[in-house]
Design an enzyme around this catalytic site. Structure first.
Site, mmCIF file in Angstrom:
data_model
loop_
_atom_site.group_PDB
_atom_site.id
_atom_site.type_symbol
_atom_site.label_atom_id
_atom_site.label_comp_id
_atom_site.label_asym_id
_atom_site.label_seq_id
_atom_site.Cartn_x
_atom_site.Cartn_y
_atom_site.Cartn_z
ATOM 1 N N HIS A 288 2.078 4.818 -9.232
ATOM 2 C CA HIS A 288 0.512 4.614 -8.247
ATOM 3 C C HIS A 288 -0.713 4.962 -8.809
ATOM 4 C CE1 HIS A 288 -1.031 3.376 -4.653
ATOM 5 N NE2 HIS A 288 -1.859 2.777 -5.329
ATOM 6 N N ARG B 253 0.417 -4.248 -3.933
ATOM 7 C CA ARG B 253 0.732 -2.858 -2.503
ATOM 8 C C ARG B 253 2.139 -2.458 -2.932
ATOM 9 N NH1 ARG B 253 -3.224 0.447 -3.696
ATOM 10 N NH2 ARG B 253 -4.858 0.372 -1.961
HETATM 11 P P1 NDP Z 1 -10.564 -8.621 -4.796
HETATM 12 O O1 NDP Z 1 -10.390 -9.159 -2.850
HETATM 13 O O2 NDP Z 1 -11.512 -8.950 -5.081
HETATM 14 O O3 NDP Z 1 -9.430 -10.330 -4.824
HETATM 15 C C1 NDP Z 1 -8.213 -10.523 -4.437
HETATM 16 C C2 NDP Z 1 -8.095 -11.698 -4.358
HETATM 17 O O4 NDP Z 1 -6.616 -12.394 -3.618
HETATM 18 C C3 NDP Z 1 -8.847 -12.768 -4.194
HETATM 19 O O5 NDP Z 1 -8.557 -14.044 -4.974
HETATM 20 C C4 NDP Z 1 -7.733 -13.677 -3.254
HETATM 21 O O6 NDP Z 1 -7.969 -14.853 -3.232
HETATM 22 C C5 NDP Z 1 -6.347 -13.610 -4.113
HETATM 23 N N1 NDP Z 1 -5.694 -13.802 -2.264
HETATM 24 C C6 NDP Z 1 -6.149 -13.247 -0.618
HETATM 25 N N2 NDP Z 1 -5.522 -13.015 0.195
HETATM 26 C C7 NDP Z 1 -4.295 -14.482 -0.656
HETATM 27 C C8 NDP Z 1 -3.396 -15.395 0.192
HETATM 28 N N3 NDP Z 1 -2.742 -14.907 0.733
HETATM 29 N N4 NDP Z 1 -2.820 -16.012 -0.959
HETATM 30 C C9 NDP Z 1 -3.582 -16.229 -2.344
HETATM 31 N N5 NDP Z 1 -4.264 -15.485 -3.174
HETATM 32 C C10 NDP Z 1 -5.170 -14.372 -2.168
HETATM 33 O O7 NDP Z 1 -9.367 -7.760 -4.831
HETATM 34 P P2 NDP Z 1 -9.258 -6.603 -5.811
HETATM 35 O O8 NDP Z 1 -8.964 -7.595 -7.258
HETATM 36 O O9 NDP Z 1 -10.105 -5.431 -6.046
HETATM 37 O O10 NDP Z 1 -8.016 -5.512 -5.266
HETATM 38 C C11 NDP Z 1 -6.983 -6.464 -5.296
HETATM 39 C C12 NDP Z 1 -5.502 -5.197 -4.346
HETATM 40 O O11 NDP Z 1 -5.453 -4.420 -5.849
HETATM 41 C C13 NDP Z 1 -6.510 -4.005 -3.603
HETATM 42 O O12 NDP Z 1 -6.585 -4.757 -2.032
HETATM 43 C C14 NDP Z 1 -5.366 -3.080 -3.105
HETATM 44 O O13 NDP Z 1 -4.525 -3.558 -2.500
HETATM 45 C C15 NDP Z 1 -5.355 -2.933 -5.386
HETATM 46 N N6 NDP Z 1 -5.208 -1.991 -6.297
HETATM 47 C C16 NDP Z 1 -4.286 -1.480 -6.024
HETATM 48 C C17 NDP Z 1 -4.611 -0.371 -7.751
HETATM 49 C C18 NDP Z 1 -3.588 0.489 -8.071
HETATM 50 O O14 NDP Z 1 -3.278 1.739 -9.026
HETATM 51 N N7 NDP Z 1 -2.294 -0.138 -7.937
HETATM 52 C C19 NDP Z 1 -5.977 -0.027 -7.624
HETATM 53 C C20 NDP Z 1 -7.123 -0.986 -7.189
HETATM 54 C C21 NDP Z 1 -6.315 -2.434 -6.358
HETATM 55 P P3 NDP Z 1 -9.979 -15.794 -2.637
HETATM 56 O O15 NDP Z 1 -10.254 -15.118 -3.847
HETATM 57 O O16 NDP Z 1 -9.309 -17.729 -2.578
HETATM 58 O O17 NDP Z 1 -10.383 -15.373 -1.344
#
Ligand code: NDP
Length: 306
Positions: A269, A221
């Site tokens: 995006h 994001r």
């Molecule tokens: P998930 O919820 O599956 O994964 C998020 C990961 O981030 C998890 O491994 C989590 O850790 C980790 N995380 C969360 N908070 C922290 C933190 N403070 N410090 C370190 N690690 C953290 O999300 P997705 O992989 O499905 O998607 C991620 C993001 O990608 C979406 O929220 C969206 O904003 C973005 N996106 C962008 C797109 C684009 O076209 N540019 C398209 C699709 C998505 P843990 O597993 O340990 O909880």
């Protein structure tokens, strides 16, 4: 009972078509033509007008039309007891992984350098590959697949997340080990959800912990990145270049300094766009689960914010 689609500025007809294909009996209302708000028990959203959900007294489920839910959780008027689901889908994952693999390969094989050489008819065979260790910040659905695929391509990969994880094929850190993580990598892929903890995480203090010359790929994001800090980090050499798909303000304003920086590659995006045909079945499945009072699929944790 009906399903409301609220995605202003986007064509909802393709979603209606896909929902109807899966369940012809479903009653669908499309914003702004919501004639019977009291019938709405499920809403599916993308960038809804804040506060609008208070129009639905019988709301039982909110479905994001994408992988992220930050666009929903920023609306503080949404009651905390209403479950929220998001999209997890192979097509979305494959597109995102392909984008990031492309960005890693472009940097590793220095495609910008050879494009510039071509313009000047220069034949320079020196140092054709930059050795890279890729750090994936957030190894969830998308980041986890990126890490696995890069590993298959024999790249060095290190992941970092929020919680402990076992049985990963790559080195993994969590919690406050960011310093250690950043000291070992020279490509950083941001694949985090946008939460109060991660907003602005890519700032100058963070960049100054990176190895000099680290390459940034932000596909999560725009609000993860303090944009003026990236410019400073580029000037100071902590960051050597960046491939950015997301921005604080989208579309990226024409006067934005990023457009003029040769070290920055910009895409609008499009890293991975939700495919309504692929995403509709899980929304309809959850609609039926409301009817049967069953637990939902792909429900997010409201406390964590993802
Ligand atoms: P998930 O919820 O599956 O994964 C998020 C990961 O981030 C998890 O491994 C989590 O850790 C980790 N995380 C969360 N908070 C922290 C933190 N403070 N410090 C370190 N690690 C953290 O999300 P997705 O992989 O499905 O998607 C991620 C993001 O990608 C979406 O929220 C969206 O904003 C973005 N996106 C962008 C797109 C684009 O076209 N540019 C398209 C699709 C998505 P843990 O597993 O340990 O909880």
């Amino acid at each position: 009972m009906s399903l409301a689609i609220i995605s202003p500025g986007r064509d909802a007809s393709v979603w209606v078509e896909n929902f109807k294909k899966l369940d012809p009996s479903i009653d669908i209302q499309v914003y702004p033509d919501i004639s019977s708000p009291e019938k709405v028990e499920v809403v599916t959203l993308w960038n809804h007008p804040s506060g609008i959900l208070s129009d639905f007294p019988n709301l039982k489920l909110i479905c994001s039309m994408g992988a992220g839910v930050d666009h929903i959780l920023t609306d503080e008027s949404i009651p905390s007891d209403i479950p929220i689901t998001r999209i997890i889908d192979d097509k979305l994952t494959i597109s995102m992984t392909n984008y990031v693999v492309m960005a890693v390969l472009n940097h590793h094989r220095q495609i910008k350098r050879y494009q510039a050489d071509q313009l000047r008819r220069i034949w320079d065979m020196s140092n054709p590959e930059i050795p890279v260790t890729v750090g994936v910040l957030g190894v969830g659905e998308l980041g986890g697949d990126i890490a696995d695929k890069l590993l298959n391509l024999r790249f060095e990969v290190i992941g970092i997340g929020n919680s402990p994880k076992e049985n990963l094929d790559y080195e993994y850190y969590f919690g406050d080990q960011i310093h250690k993580f950043l000291s070992k990598i020279n490509i950083l892929v941001c694949m985090l959800p946008l939460t109060p903890e991660t907003e602005g995480i890519l700032n100058l203090e963070f960049f100054r912990k990176c190895q000099k010359g680290t390459y940034l790929i932000n596909v999560a994001r725009g609000k993860h990145l303090i944009e003026e800090d990236l410019l400073t980090a580029l000037d100071e050499g902590y960051i050597s270049g960046a491939m950015l798909d997301v921005f604080q303000k989208e579309p990226l304003p024409v006067e934005h300094p990023f457009w003029n920086r040769n070290e920055i590659t910009i895409t609008p995006h499009i890293a991975s766009v939700t495919n309504p045909g692929a995403a509709a079945p899980q929304i309809i499945e959850n609609y039926h689960r409301v009817q049967k009072s069953q637990p939902f699929i792909n429900q997010i944790n409201r406390k964590r914010g993802y």
